[in-house]
Structure formats: structure tokens, C-alpha cells
Design an enzyme around this catalytic site. Sequence first.
Site, PDB file in Angstrom:
ATOM      1  N   CYS A   1      39.546  36.014  38.391  1.00  0.00           N
ATOM      2  CA  CYS A   1      38.447  36.980  38.652  1.00  0.00           C
ATOM      3  C   CYS A   1      37.938  37.577  37.349  1.00  0.00           C
ATOM      4  O   CYS A   1      37.636  38.778  37.283  1.00  0.00           O
ATOM      5  CB  CYS A   1      38.872  38.087  39.597  1.00  0.00           C
ATOM      6  SG  CYS A   1      39.337  37.496  41.208  1.00  0.00           S
TER       7      CYS A   1
ATOM      8  N   LYS B   1      49.887  46.200  44.341  1.00  0.00           N
ATOM      9  CA  LYS B   1      50.365  45.713  43.046  1.00  0.00           C
ATOM     10  C   LYS B   1      51.512  46.570  42.526  1.00  0.00           C
ATOM     11  O   LYS B   1      51.962  46.413  41.401  1.00  0.00           O
ATOM     12  CB  LYS B   1      49.225  45.716  42.031  1.00  0.00           C
ATOM     13  CG  LYS B   1      48.126  44.694  42.361  1.00  0.00           C
ATOM     14  CD  LYS B   1      47.057  44.681  41.307  1.00  0.00           C
ATOM     15  CE  LYS B   1      45.778  44.045  41.758  1.00  0.00           C
ATOM     16  NZ  LYS B   1      45.803  42.583  41.755  1.00  0.00           N
TER      17      LYS B   1
ATOM     18  N   ASP C   1      39.745  51.232  35.378  1.00  0.00           N
ATOM     19  CA  ASP C   1      40.350  50.320  36.347  1.00  0.00           C
ATOM     20  C   ASP C   1      41.836  50.230  36.002  1.00  0.00           C
ATOM     21  O   ASP C   1      42.222  49.551  35.044  1.00  0.00           O
ATOM     22  CB  ASP C   1      39.651  48.958  36.217  1.00  0.00           C
ATOM     23  CG  ASP C   1      40.362  47.873  37.013  1.00  0.00           C
ATOM     24  OD1 ASP C   1      41.429  48.138  37.594  1.00  0.00           O
ATOM     25  OD2 ASP C   1      39.835  46.743  37.036  1.00  0.00           O
TER      26      ASP C   1
ATOM     27  N   GLN D   1      46.187  47.190  36.783  1.00  0.00           N
ATOM     28  CA  GLN D   1      47.341  46.566  36.104  1.00  0.00           C
ATOM     29  C   GLN D   1      48.119  47.569  35.265  1.00  0.00           C
ATOM     30  O   GLN D   1      49.041  47.178  34.533  1.00  0.00           O
ATOM     31  CB  GLN D   1      46.862  45.408  35.207  1.00  0.00           C
ATOM     32  CG  GLN D   1      46.165  44.298  35.947  1.00  0.00           C
ATOM     33  CD  GLN D   1      47.051  43.597  36.981  1.00  0.00           C
ATOM     34  OE1 GLN D   1      48.277  43.740  36.989  1.00  0.00           O
ATOM     35  NE2 GLN D   1      46.434  42.846  37.872  1.00  0.00           N
TER      36      GLN D   1
ATOM     37  N   HIS E   1      37.851  42.633  35.084  1.00  0.00           N
ATOM     38  CA  HIS E   1      37.989  41.928  36.367  1.00  0.00           C
ATOM     39  C   HIS E   1      36.637  42.039  37.077  1.00  0.00           C
ATOM     40  O   HIS E   1      35.929  43.037  36.915  1.00  0.00           O
ATOM     41  CB  HIS E   1      39.075  42.649  37.157  1.00  0.00           C
ATOM     42  CG  HIS E   1      39.478  42.001  38.433  1.00  0.00           C
ATOM     43  ND1 HIS E   1      38.733  42.100  39.578  1.00  0.00           N
ATOM     44  CD2 HIS E   1      40.556  41.251  38.758  1.00  0.00           C
ATOM     45  CE1 HIS E   1      39.342  41.453  40.551  1.00  0.00           C
ATOM     46  NE2 HIS E   1      40.454  40.917  40.079  1.00  0.00           N
TER      47      HIS E   1
HETATM   48  N1  PMP Z   1      41.089  45.110  38.533  1.00  0.00           N
HETATM   49  C1  PMP Z   1      42.089  44.430  37.992  1.00  0.00           C
HETATM   50  C2  PMP Z   1      42.354  44.569  36.518  1.00  0.00           C
HETATM   51  C3  PMP Z   1      42.878  43.608  38.789  1.00  0.00           C
HETATM   52  O1  PMP Z   1      43.865  42.904  38.237  1.00  0.00           O
HETATM   53  C4  PMP Z   1      42.609  43.511  40.174  1.00  0.00           C
HETATM   54  C5  PMP Z   1      43.440  42.616  41.080  1.00  0.00           C
HETATM   55  N2  PMP Z   1      43.585  41.315  40.656  1.00  0.00           N
HETATM   56  C6  PMP Z   1      41.554  44.256  40.696  1.00  0.00           C
HETATM   57  C7  PMP Z   1      40.820  45.049  39.846  1.00  0.00           C
HETATM   58  C8  PMP Z   1      41.200  44.209  42.147  1.00  0.00           C
HETATM   59  O2  PMP Z   1      42.218  44.750  42.924  1.00  0.00           O
HETATM   60  P1  PMP Z   1      42.152  44.623  44.526  1.00  0.00           P
HETATM   61  O3  PMP Z   1      41.926  43.180  44.820  1.00  0.00           O
HETATM   62  O4  PMP Z   1      43.494  45.115  44.964  1.00  0.00           O
HETATM   63  O5  PMP Z   1      41.031  45.495  44.984  1.00  0.00           O
END
Ligand code: PMP
Length: 410
Positions: A365, A227, A201, A204, A124
Site C-alpha cells: 500500500c 496491529k 499516521d 506502525q 501508506h
Molecule cells: N498506515 C500505515 C503506516 C499502515 O501500515 C497501515 C496498515 N498497513 C495503515 C495506515 C492502514 O491501517 P488499517 O488498514 O488498519 O486502517
Amino acid sequence: MMVSISDNIKKDFPLLQSKMHGQKLVYLDNAATTQKPQVVLDKLLAYYQNDNANVYRGVYDLSQRATSAYEQARKKVAQFLNAPKVEEIIFTKGTTQSLNFIAAGFGMNNFQAGQEIVLSCAEHHSNLVPWQNLAKKKGLKLVYIDLNTDGSLDLKDADKKIGQKTALVAINHVSNVLGTINDVKSLANLAHKNGALIAVDGAQAAPHMKVDLKNLDLDFYAFSGHKMLGPTGIGVLWAKSDLLDAMTPLEFGGEMIDEVGLYETSYAKAPYKFEGGTPNIAGAIGLGVAIDYLTELGMDNIQVYEEKLVTYLINRLQEIEGLEIYGPKKRVSGIVSFNLKGLHPHDLATVLDMQGIAVRAGHHCAQPLMAWLDVPACARASLYFYNTKEDCDKLVTGIIKSKEFFENGF
Ligand code: PMP
């Protein structure tokens, strides 16, 4: 609270009772954010109604109650992750801020020019852009572990890419596009053998499976509360305590200090060193209730349920002619990205929305991963424990209808 995974569980989520374009909402965008159960919503209101005060500031009872509820939430997070120490839990805004803290607070001070950050192209942007920025500032090199043709991480290549020059491996636990689960324990082992660190990270992963930090032996772990049934604006950074000692704070001000003089300040210890200013007290407390809810369901039960459901969904999606599914055939996490031949994913998502079905479309993203897949964008359905086979069936019917709509018009 007595909850278990059943078709009835949607009743706990007020928003899942609502209608979208006249149809009962089918919410399949849980990788973006999850819906909130009534208990979390009630707790937020009750906190502001009954316990609202600033933390650490007052000797009066109300402030102590707020402080104790906030610290109780930290304990719940530590237990949820089986973290070695509760002081290692830092409350942040979310995964993005947690990862930025690692890059700017730790990497900036502890990595040397010429060292390497090892990533995958399936990250991401939140686990990519902070490292690019750090690499430019510090003269570090970014190195990418290859993906296998099905999108899973090539562990043989990881073995080649992680070496003596590696400062840090920064990798997702579960991909937000492909649904692949990375073997972060083996990667941690590989990193440590080479004197490197590993940051994971977990955005998920933490909501969907048991994360046992003592067992995984990682160095940094990041995730977001929103999430996993919690409010937005609250997340977690966990790091081993010696690394937190070597990490500088990034926000300076109230609450993060030990002693302040006119020219010099000494900082408090972790976690307070990293929580300058009034924190998201209600958010942390709400996350604590979300964790109670998830713990009651059982993280292992959630994972088993989602694996069964995603297998069902993939089997059903495969019935649709012209639908390409990305990622490994055997899916164990509830994320499925796909494209329908001849139809832009935004159009597909719009027509699904008209049928009350919420899926995401875009680059998620993860633009480098889109480039690797050789697509500009894709649609993504992401499940949670409150989704059902009926939701999956509605999605399949919805896609077929969308296809007919674009081929023939309604
Ligand atoms: N890493 C991953 C794998 C994600 O799916 C996301 C959220 N889409 C993020 C980071 C970023 O999370 P946040 O927008 O809550 O900071």
C-alpha cells in the site's frame, strides 16, 4: 496478568502454536496485523457471554455494565497515549477511517483553496489518497518532502517545504516499508511555527513504542487496534479538543446527537459526535485488554527488544548474496523490506510460506514509495516482541533455501 518478554511469551498466543505446511509457524507479518493473546480472545468471548448489551441505551444494569466497560477502554487508550483529555479519544474502525475523518471532517471545512498539504512519498495509501481527494475537492496543493538516499526523511527539505501556505503536515510516525522513525516532534514544531497543523499516521508506531502525546504536541494521531494485539475493526483517532470542536461528524444518526427536531439537529460533543450508531463495543474492550498486556510488558522494553532483534536480523540478512535491503542501515523499528536478485518477491514469499514462514510481498500500500525505490514490489519481514532470534534464523535459512530452489530446483 504477569507477563514479560521472553522466549516463552509465544505461549500466550494460540495461533503462534499452529503449524503451516507441516512446519511450526514463523509469523513475520506483524506490520499487516499482529496475533492476539489468549487474554484478548477470552475477553471478547466473556463480553459476549456475560456483558453484552448496547451502550448508552438502557438504564438496566447490563447496559450500564457494557457502557462502563466501553468507556473504561477509552480511558485506557487515553492513558496509553498520555493524551491530555479522555474526550479526545474517538473510536474508529482503524487508521484508514481515522485519517479519512481528519481529511473530510476537518480539512473539508477548515482549509482554503491555495493552501498546501505536506506529505512524504513514503506514506501508506491511507495517508495519501484521502489528501488527494481533499486536494481535488478544495483546490489544495500536495507538496512532498524529499527522502534522503537511505529513505529517511530529509529534514532540511522539510524546513523548505513547510511554510506559510501549509495547512497541514500529514506524515507517518514509522514507515510501514522502510522502518524509518520520523521525528514528528520537530515536524510539529515546524508546522506550528508556520501556523499549520500536523496529523500523524501512527499505525506502525503505537504498537511498538511509547507515544506521549503531551510531549509530542501533535494535532491529530491515528492508529489501528489490530496491529497491537487487539481485534480488527477498532482503531483510534486522537485530536486536540478545539480541533474536534471545529470538525464536523461524517456519520449521522443515533448516539451522535444532542437534540433532534424535524428539520434541525444539534450534535453531541466529542467523542460521541464522531461515533454515530452502535459502536464496536467488543472491539474497544478487546483493545483495552491489549493495552493492559502491552503496558505490563512496557512499551520501552518492547522497543528496546525489537531494536536488538531487528539489528540481529539485518546482520544475518546481509550474509545472503544478492539480497538488497531497503531503508537506513541502522534500523530501530522491526520492519525490514528486501528483494532477492532475480526472484520476484511473490515467488519468494510463496516458497517461504511452504516452509511455514509468513512474510508479506507486494507494494505494501505504498506505490509511490515503490516508484521511489524503483522496484515494482518487495518482500517485508516485520517483527513483534514475540518474535525471536530463532525466527530470524529460520527466515534467513528459508531465503537461502528459496534461492537454491529457484537456482537448482529442490
Ligand atoms: N498506515 C500505515 C503506516 C499502515 O501500515 C497501515 C496498515 N498497513 C495503515 C495506515 C492502514 O491501517 P488499517 O488498514 O488498519 O486502517
